[in-house]
Design an enzyme around this catalytic site. Structure first.
Site, PDB file in Angstrom:
ATOM      1  N   LYS A 147     -59.818  27.967 119.575  1.00 30.87           N
ATOM      2  CA  LYS A 147     -60.689  28.809 120.537  1.00 30.87           C
ATOM      3  C   LYS A 147     -59.645  29.769 121.140  1.00 30.87           C
ATOM      4  CE  LYS A 147     -63.310  28.793 124.766  1.00 30.87           C
ATOM      5  NZ  LYS A 147     -64.284  27.830 125.474  1.00 30.87           N
ATOM      6  N   LYS A 194     -63.557  30.457 116.872  1.00 34.63           N
ATOM      7  CA  LYS A 194     -64.309  30.921 118.003  1.00 34.63           C
ATOM      8  C   LYS A 194     -63.335  32.020 118.696  1.00 34.63           C
ATOM      9  CE  LYS A 194     -66.315  30.325 122.529  1.00 34.63           C
ATOM     10  NZ  LYS A 194     -66.399  29.673 123.671  1.00 34.63           N
TER      11      LYS A 194
END
Ligand code: PBG
Length: 331
Positions: free
Chosen positions: A200, A255
């Site tokens: 992330k 992400k």
């Protein structure tokens, strides 16, 4: 010696007829690929629109359950529920995260009571509940790693008690996946899955999400850079993923989505585990804004973005377009 007709290989032959294009297509989007993120707020019969995400709303629990019904009717396998907390209920420690009757727990319980077959996913992180908007305890300018994990474990167990099927740690603390796994096992939730936001990034593309859960306007530029990953790094993502898998992650998330397809492809190739792409709020907002101006064909571009995720190796995609895509697939 004859060299035959020129050119011998004509790549366009397979593309000429529509039936042939169908036969040679390497990737397909299916309903089975979709995870729909939804926002929930307190109250009853409330639909509150998110300005930077046209078509996305915050729903009170009664209406969230109706959206869950919509997911079921469309054949979407799972939803992810994100709470938008009243600022008056936030504090520096994110105390509400430790309350088993908080908004997200009540929302999960309500959805599962009505639609037990629908997959329900919850984030584990403190940002919806902290007044500073960080994912962890923030003391004297530092995010406390180990102290935060203790709270995340409580949060995860509450969510699992409420009926959540998949716990998704999105906080990026070191070692949290293993600790959360242990906490879930100790509380009898051995079959609750862990879908770790393994890679992330500290991304500007989360802007509209932070409006949706009314958090983070106080974070400043790159406010989460001490725990989320540097967009400059790719090898480091492989290291992060290896750690989360060793700690017990069942599924990993990459992400944001489209700007990080290289990471997704590397992750799938290297680890061969279930990989989920998150097409984040900013990606949604960009496509919607351009489409609203007539600069892009919305349906065409969102389907193309889904194919790009599949081609790069995604098994599933978290996307705010999930119901739009499902409706297109049903046509
Ligand atoms: C919270 C969280 C964020 C997103 C999902 N979980 C924001 C952040 O890390 O600041 C972003 C999702 C999106 O932009 O759609 N930990």
């Amino acid at each position: 010696m004859s060299r035959g007709e020129y050119p011998a290989t004509r790549m366009r032959r397979n593309r000429i007829r529509a039936f042939s294009r169908r036969l040679v297509a390497e990737n397909k989007i299916s309903l089975d690929d979709l995870i729909w993120p939804l926002f929930v707020i307190e109250g009853e019969n409330i639909i509150d629109d998110v300005l930077s995400m046209p078509g996305v709303n915050r729903w009170s629990i009664d209406l969230l359950v109706k959206q869950a019904g919509q997911a079921m009717a469309l054949g979407i396998p799972a939803i992810a529920i994100f709470p938008s907390i009243d600022p008056k209920q936030k504090d520096p420690a994110g105390s509400l995260a430790r309350d088993g009757e908080n908004l997200v727990c009540r929302a999960v319980a309500a959805v599962k009571a009505t639609y037990p077959e629908l997959g329900v996913i919850c984030d584990v992180a403190l940002d919806p509940f902290t007044d500073h908007g960080h994912d962890g305890l923030f003391v004297e300018g530092r995010i406390l790693n180990d102290e935060t994990i203790a709270i995340l474990c409580e949060q995860a167990v509450h969510q699992a008690n409420a009926g959540c099927d998949i716990i998704a740690p999105s906080d990026m603390m070191d070692g949290r996946v293993g600790e959360i796994r242990d906490a879930l096992n100790r509380s009898g939730h051995v079959d609750v899955q862990l879908m770790a936001y393994a890679a992330k990034y500290a991304s500007g593309f989360y802007g509209p999400f932070r409006e949706a859960i009314n958090t983070g306007s106080q974070l400043g530029t790159n406010g989460k850079a001490t725990y989320q990953m540097d967009p400059a790094n790719g090898n480091e993502a492989m290291h992060e993923i290896a750690l989360d898998l060793a700690e017990g992650a069942d599924i990993i998330i990459i992400k944001p989505g489209m700007p990080y397809l290289d990471i997704l492809q590397r992750a799938k190739t290297k680890f061969g585990v279930p990989c989920v792409a998150y097409q984040v709020s900013g990606e949604y907002a960009m496509i919607c804004a351009a489409a609203q101006n007539g600069w892009l064909d919305r349906d065409r571009v969102l389907l193309e973005s889904m194919l790009a995720f599949k081609r790069a190796g995604a098994d599933a995609i978290l996307t705010y377009f999930a119901p739009d895509i499902a409706k297109i697939l049903h046509k």
